[in-house]
Motif scaffolding. Structure first.
Motif, PDB file in Angstrom:
ATOM      1  N   CYS A   1       0.843  -1.332  -0.015  1.00 50.27           N
ATOM      2  CA  CYS A   1      -0.023   0.102   0.077  1.00 50.27           C
ATOM      3  C   CYS A   1       0.981   1.343   0.127  1.00 50.27           C
ATOM      4  O   CYS A   1       0.304   2.296  -0.185  1.00 50.27           O
ATOM      5  CB  CYS A   1      -0.845  -0.044   1.241  1.00 50.27           C
ATOM      6  SG  CYS A   1       0.013   0.099   2.827  1.00 50.27           S
TER       7      CYS A   1
ATOM      8  N   SER B   1       2.452   2.487   2.732  1.00 49.40           N
ATOM      9  CA  SER B   1       2.445   3.191   3.809  1.00 49.40           C
ATOM     10  C   SER B   1       2.490   2.213   5.268  1.00 49.40           C
ATOM     11  O   SER B   1       2.247   2.758   6.410  1.00 49.40           O
ATOM     12  CB  SER B   1       0.889   4.131   4.090  1.00 49.40           C
ATOM     13  OG  SER B   1       0.936   4.781   2.789  1.00 49.40           O
TER      14      SER B   1
ATOM     15  N   ASN C   1       2.469   5.328   7.876  1.00 53.09           N
ATOM     16  CA  ASN C   1       1.048   6.004   7.483  1.00 53.09           C
ATOM     17  C   ASN C   1       0.884   7.288   8.191  1.00 53.09           C
ATOM     18  O   ASN C   1      -0.300   7.519   8.610  1.00 53.09           O
ATOM     19  CB  ASN C   1       0.169   4.982   7.699  1.00 53.09           C
ATOM     20  CG  ASN C   1       0.186   4.473   9.153  1.00 53.09           C
ATOM     21  OD1 ASN C   1       1.180   4.307   9.919  1.00 53.09           O
ATOM     22  ND2 ASN C   1      -1.149   4.256  10.004  1.00 53.09           N
TER      23      ASN C   1
ATOM     24  N   ARG D   1       4.156   8.293   0.290  1.00 54.27           N
ATOM     25  CA  ARG D   1       2.895   7.440   0.308  1.00 54.27           C
ATOM     26  C   ARG D   1       2.588   7.446  -0.886  1.00 54.27           C
ATOM     27  O   ARG D   1       2.147   6.271  -1.545  1.00 54.27           O
ATOM     28  CB  ARG D   1       2.154   7.824   1.418  1.00 54.27           C
ATOM     29  CG  ARG D   1       2.379   7.639   2.786  1.00 54.27           C
ATOM     30  CD  ARG D   1       1.472   7.992   4.029  1.00 54.27           C
ATOM     31  NE  ARG D   1       0.286   7.657   3.390  1.00 54.27           N
ATOM     32  CZ  ARG D   1      -0.974   8.085   3.992  1.00 54.27           C
ATOM     33  NH1 ARG D   1      -0.894   9.075   4.969  1.00 54.27           N
ATOM     34  NH2 ARG D   1      -1.920   7.501   3.775  1.00 54.27           N
ATOM     35  N   MET D   2       2.289   8.396  -1.703  1.00 54.33           N
ATOM     36  CA  MET D   2       1.645   8.440  -2.713  1.00 54.33           C
ATOM     37  C   MET D   2       2.826   7.909  -4.190  1.00 54.33           C
ATOM     38  O   MET D   2       2.285   7.172  -4.957  1.00 54.33           O
ATOM     39  CB  MET D   2       1.385   9.860  -3.555  1.00 54.33           C
ATOM     40  CG  MET D   2       0.203  10.572  -2.829  1.00 54.33           C
ATOM     41  SD  MET D   2      -1.225   9.473  -2.702  1.00 54.33           S
ATOM     42  CE  MET D   2      -1.418   8.941  -1.301  1.00 54.33           C
TER      43      MET D   2
ATOM     44  N   GLY E   1       2.751   4.121  -3.078  1.00 51.20           N
ATOM     45  CA  GLY E   1       1.585   3.237  -3.463  1.00 51.20           C
ATOM     46  C   GLY E   1       1.187   3.110  -4.984  1.00 51.20           C
ATOM     47  O   GLY E   1       0.204   2.633  -5.439  1.00 51.20           O
TER      48      GLY E   1
ATOM     49  N   ALA F   1      -1.779   1.079  -6.909  1.00 52.91           N
ATOM     50  CA  ALA F   1      -2.947   2.125  -7.335  1.00 52.91           C
ATOM     51  C   ALA F   1      -3.011   1.626  -9.080  1.00 52.91           C
ATOM     52  O   ALA F   1      -4.068   1.804  -9.627  1.00 52.91           O
ATOM     53  CB  ALA F   1      -2.882   3.496  -7.282  1.00 52.91           C
TER      54      ALA F   1
ATOM     55  N   LEU G   1      -5.674   3.247   2.015  1.00 53.73           N
ATOM     56  CA  LEU G   1      -5.830   2.990   0.673  1.00 53.73           C
ATOM     57  C   LEU G   1      -6.950   4.027   0.137  1.00 53.73           C
ATOM     58  O   LEU G   1      -6.951   4.423  -1.095  1.00 53.73           O
ATOM     59  CB  LEU G   1      -6.462   1.691   0.429  1.00 53.73           C
ATOM     60  CG  LEU G   1      -5.169   0.388   0.318  1.00 53.73           C
ATOM     61  CD1 LEU G   1      -5.679  -0.790   0.329  1.00 53.73           C
ATOM     62  CD2 LEU G   1      -4.004   0.996  -0.492  1.00 53.73           C
TER      63      LEU G   1
ATOM     64  N   THR H   1      -7.047   7.051   0.818  1.00 54.64           N
ATOM     65  CA  THR H   1      -6.248   8.472   0.409  1.00 54.64           C
ATOM     66  C   THR H   1      -5.562   8.038  -0.915  1.00 54.64           C
ATOM     67  O   THR H   1      -5.777   8.813  -1.734  1.00 54.64           O
ATOM     68  CB  THR H   1      -5.428   8.637   1.443  1.00 54.64           C
ATOM     69  OG1 THR H   1      -5.990   8.878   2.656  1.00 54.64           O
ATOM     70  CG2 THR H   1      -4.343   9.941   1.232  1.00 54.64           C
ATOM     71  N   LEU H   2      -4.933   6.827  -1.068  1.00 57.10           N
ATOM     72  CA  LEU H   2      -4.257   6.569  -2.024  1.00 57.10           C
ATOM     73  C   LEU H   2      -5.369   6.256  -3.431  1.00 57.10           C
ATOM     74  O   LEU H   2      -4.686   6.921  -4.344  1.00 57.10           O
ATOM     75  CB  LEU H   2      -3.581   5.096  -2.133  1.00 57.10           C
ATOM     76  CG  LEU H   2      -2.604   4.698  -3.186  1.00 57.10           C
ATOM     77  CD1 LEU H   2      -1.314   5.527  -2.891  1.00 57.10           C
ATOM     78  CD2 LEU H   2      -2.524   3.341  -3.058  1.00 57.10           C
TER      79      LEU H   2
ATOM     80  N   TYR I   1      -6.170   9.905  -4.516  1.00 56.62           N
ATOM     81  CA  TYR I   1      -5.210  10.486  -5.548  1.00 56.62           C
ATOM     82  C   TYR I   1      -5.148   9.974  -6.867  1.00 56.62           C
ATOM     83  O   TYR I   1      -5.074  10.613  -7.865  1.00 56.62           O
ATOM     84  CB  TYR I   1      -3.814  10.699  -4.776  1.00 56.62           C
ATOM     85  CG  TYR I   1      -2.744  11.235  -5.815  1.00 56.62           C
ATOM     86  CD1 TYR I   1      -2.822  13.026  -5.616  1.00 56.62           C
ATOM     87  CD2 TYR I   1      -1.850  10.823  -6.496  1.00 56.62           C
ATOM     88  CE1 TYR I   1      -2.094  13.754  -6.318  1.00 56.62           C
ATOM     89  CE2 TYR I   1      -1.005  11.599  -7.302  1.00 56.62           C
ATOM     90  CZ  TYR I   1      -1.064  13.041  -7.098  1.00 56.62           C
ATOM     91  OH  TYR I   1      -0.206  13.836  -7.883  1.00 56.62           O
ATOM     92  N   TRP I   2      -4.997   8.492  -6.726  1.00 58.13           N
ATOM     93  CA  TRP I   2      -4.777   7.751  -8.370  1.00 58.13           C
ATOM     94  C   TRP I   2      -5.979   7.315  -8.942  1.00 58.13           C
ATOM     95  O   TRP I   2      -5.844   7.408  -9.968  1.00 58.13           O
ATOM     96  CB  TRP I   2      -3.653   6.725  -7.857  1.00 58.13           C
ATOM     97  CG  TRP I   2      -2.273   7.218  -7.401  1.00 58.13           C
ATOM     98  CD1 TRP I   2      -1.916   6.794  -6.151  1.00 58.13           C
ATOM     99  CD2 TRP I   2      -1.238   7.921  -8.322  1.00 58.13           C
ATOM    100  NE1 TRP I   2      -0.593   7.489  -6.299  1.00 58.13           N
ATOM    101  CE2 TRP I   2      -0.200   7.829  -7.512  1.00 58.13           C
ATOM    102  CE3 TRP I   2      -1.313   8.311  -9.631  1.00 58.13           C
ATOM    103  CZ2 TRP I   2       0.836   8.706  -7.819  1.00 58.13           C
ATOM    104  CZ3 TRP I   2      -0.163   8.892  -9.944  1.00 58.13           C
ATOM    105  CH2 TRP I   2       0.978   8.860  -9.070  1.00 58.13           C
TER     106      TRP I   2
END
Lengths: 541, 174
Positions: free
Chosen positions: A441, A443, A448, A456-457, A460, A464, A490, A492-493, A496-497
């Motif tokens: 993930c 994180s 995290n 983290r982005m 991940g 993603a 996840l 949050t991930l 974004y993605w």
């Protein structure tokens, strides 16, 4: 994988030794905002007796280290080389074949060469050579050795907290070098001089004092669960009635505290409550062993052992026969690979046997602790629960294998088996991104936090990207998992993605599909959202 | 002869060179990996960039340099570069690399056929893409800060709700 030179390239080999003074070994690390966590606050270190508690900031020049920090680190390194044969092997046997290099999610997502597992290990290996091998002592840089300097130490901290200990690289290493263990030792050494992160040190101190990472006190745990029980009653018309700290119960249930507190973990927790009520087993929650996870594992083996001990101690105090554990990631790596060595043998407990199906969980013979995915899959296999998967028909589900449960203990089939019985629409991701090759993930292992969001982005992104593929191919809109950190990070991930994909625990899907005896007609899912096709039923009520 | 025909003829070479230039913006030790063809899931950064550059170049050929199609390709690349080790200029600057490659590949033909105006039109299209890329970059950066704020809000949401400490504002959320 390293590029194979062509014959004409081989004939042009320059036999002069490489230049020194401009390579990665001499390039000091630059602390970039968004890439690292805050330094640990002194109060957290003091609470558990960790050394060198003080206010410090990683991006400042002076880390306020003890004068003899170098001796502490080198003595610590020596001690661990003698204590862990695996660690010494990992320091010696890497042939730099490069098989691991492009397997790390942080390297893939960042493009930073120091995120290649081989190079991350080399950060510590170069110091090992300088102080512990004859070749390194004599030939220095020519033998890939380097001094342990303040800059090197900072580089360790920066990059050992850019590894989630996911072990994907070790799947591809022909020697089986476990980078996660190298990171663990790296972090242990840094802890000897008080270089931790606030995001890890806080939960460790909370767990040590109050039994869980979030610092929830007994009344808060009970009140959180009661809040969920109210919601379950609203959805099903049934009031489940779990017990707390009940002596003489057959089974102790332990789950990560994230399930008690944050959405969507709470919906997973509602699924546990409903399932365990429906099958009518004799179990209890504990408000003391109220944490399955173990952030101590991200500081030192000793701290992890201290935090883990409460689970067996509580099982003994309550006099249960065995322990059932909730959906978590690193919790299970600790249980499966370390708990029995640290705090076993748990000979006061019995080999777990499902009271509903009679299945004997031989895999948990020594630890006496069973993963709820195994437990529920067994219930379904034996036809002991009634399910209506059509209640999840609005979901197109894929499954994220958590690193620790898949690579750490081989739970690959059970969650998929459950999901296929509680949902009608399941689509697995690419083979390169699932099961033992699953992408992290990004994180895990205490990364995290919020302040390291760019990191983290990046980490991940490979995960993603694989979700995006199944979203485009099949319209997937739900990412299921069996890990509390996944449920926390996840969403949050995805935001974004891959916007439009939600995240859930597997037992949330179970709770939706579970047909409970005497329940009212379901019009809502566990999120209190109206089930498709039930809009009219709600109005009638 | 139109410049679009030349661009179509040399599409493979131009996209390859543009891709290589973009990959040159990564550290030396990483470039080899990014230039090695692989499955999308094994090398997602390179594959995403490659497929997006192809899409953007088709946009140039078809004179579609604005709109949702182009924005989607730009988003795929810029979203990645917005969270990598790049300054804002570097993150979106890869687009201008296409100008260099086109000039290098087509300048002789442009001179021969006197297609300066057409070349300028192509370059204006690239500029429009660059401007759109910067908007996307800013949205991605703002999103990062949103994510941080949202996580904090989500952690505390349940406890605040339980304590009746939340006040709903119509249309504003909490």
């Amino acid at each position: 994988m390293a590029k194979l030179p062509k014959p004409e390239e081989l004939s042009k080999i320059d036999y002069k030794p490489p230049k020194t003074g401009c390579g990665w070994r001499e390039t000091p690390v630059q602390f970039k905002e968004g890439m690292y966590c805050f330094g640990s606050r002194p109060k957290y270190l003091e609470e558990v007796g960790f050394p060198n508690a003080r206010e410090w900031k990683p991006n400042e020049e002076d880390w306020k280290l003890p004068e003899n920090w170098k001796d502490i680190i080198l003595d610590g390194l020596k001690e661990r080389l003698e204590k862990y044969r695996s660690f010494r092997l990992f320091m010696d046997i890497c042939v730099r074949c490069g098989a691991c290099a492009d397997k790390c999610h942080f390297f893939i997502g960042s493009g930073d060469p120091k995120n290649m597992p081989v190079l991350r290990a080399e950060l510590i290996r170069s110091v090992y050579r300088k102080y512990f091998t004859p070749g390194g002592k004599v030939f220095g840089q020519w033998a890939g050795a380097r001094e342990l300097t303040y800059d090197v130490l900072k580089e360790w901290w920066y990059y050992f907290y850019q590894c989630t200990e996911c072990r994907r690289c070790s799947v591809f290493c022909p020697y089986g070098i476990d980078q996660a263990e190298i990171t663990m030792i790296g972090r242990e050494l840094l802890n000897l001089i008080g270089c931790n992160t606030d995001w890890i040190a806080g939960p460790v101190a909370n767990c040590y004092r109050k039994g869980n990472h979030l610092g929830l006190e007994p009344h808060a745990i009970v009140s959180n669960l009661e809040y969920m029980i109210d919601d379950i009653e609203e959805i099903t018309g049934i009031r489940v009635d779990p017990s707390f700290n009940r002596k003489g119960a057959e089974i102790l249930f332990v789950t990560p505290s994230g399930d008690l507190f944050g959405d969507p973990g709470t919906y997973t927790c509602m699924g546990y409550l409903m399932l365990l009520h429906e099958i009518g087993i004799d179990y209890t929650w504990s408000t003391y062993a109220s944490e399955g996870g173990n952030f101590g594992f991200f500081t030192s083996m000793e701290m992890a052992k201290r935090l883990n001990y409460k689970i067996y101690a509580e099982a003994k105090r309550l006099g249960v026969k065995w322990i059932l554990g909730g959906e978590c990631g690193h919790m299970w790596r600790v249980v499966h690979q370390f708990m029995d060595t640290w705090n076993g043998p748990a000979d006061f407990l019995e080999e777990p046997v499902s009271p509903v199906t009679g299945t004997r969980f031989e895999n948990a013979k020594t630890t006496k602790m069973v993963h709820i995915a195994e437990f529920t899959a067994d219930l379904i296999k034996n036809g002991k629960i009634k399910l209506d998967p059509s209640r999840n028909d609005h979901l197109k589900v894929t499954f994220h294998d958590s690193c620790n449960t898949s690579r750490g203990m081989g739970i690959l089939e059970e969650p998929r088996y459950i999901i296929k019985h509680v949902c009608n629409n399941f689509y697995d991701m690419s083979k390169n991104a699932t099961r033992e090759k699953t992408f992290c993930c990004g994180s895990g292992s205490g990364l995290n936090a919020g302040e390291n969001m760019e990191l983290r982005m990046r980490g991940g992104f490979p995960r993603a990207n694989a979700v995006k593929e199944v979203k485009e191919q099949h319209g997937v809109n739900m990412l299921a998992n069996i890990c509390a950190i996944d449920r926390a990070v996840l969403p949050t991930l995805m935001d974004y993605w891959v916007p439009g994909v939600s995240v859930c625990g597997t037992h949330e899907l179970v709770g939706n599909a579970l047909v409970m005896k005497g329940e009212k007609k379901r019009t809502m899912d566990l999120r209190l959202e109206t089930l498709p096709g039930m809009e009219d039923s709600e109005e009638e009520e | 002869m139109y410049i679009e025909e030349l661009l179509t003829e040399k599409k493979r070479v131009i996209v390859r060179k543009w891709f290589d230039l973009t990959i040159e913006t990564y550290p030396e030790e990483t470039r080899n990996f990014l230039k090695t063809p692989a499955e999308q899931s094994a090398n997602p950064v390179a594959e995403t960039i490659h497929s997006a550059l192809q899409g953007l170049f088709n946009g140039i050929i078809n004179k579609e340099t604005t709109g949702t199609g182009v924005a989607s390709y730009l988003d795929n690349v810029v979203r990645i570069r917005a969270i990598q080790d790049f300054t804002p200029t570097q993150a979106v600057g890869f687009i201008f690399g296409l100008k260099d490659v086109i000039r290098e590949e087509l300048m002789n033909d442009v001179r021969r056929h006197g297609m300066y105006e057409e070349l300028m039109a192509v370059e204006s299209g690239i500029d429009r893409m660059a401007a759109a890329a910067f908007d996307i970059y800013m949205r991605c950066r703002e999103k990062i800060y949103d994510l941080r704020a949202n996580e904090v809000r989500n952690w505390t949401y349940r406890i605040l709700k339980q304590s009746n400490m939340l006040r709903e504002h119509e249309g504003e959320g909490i």
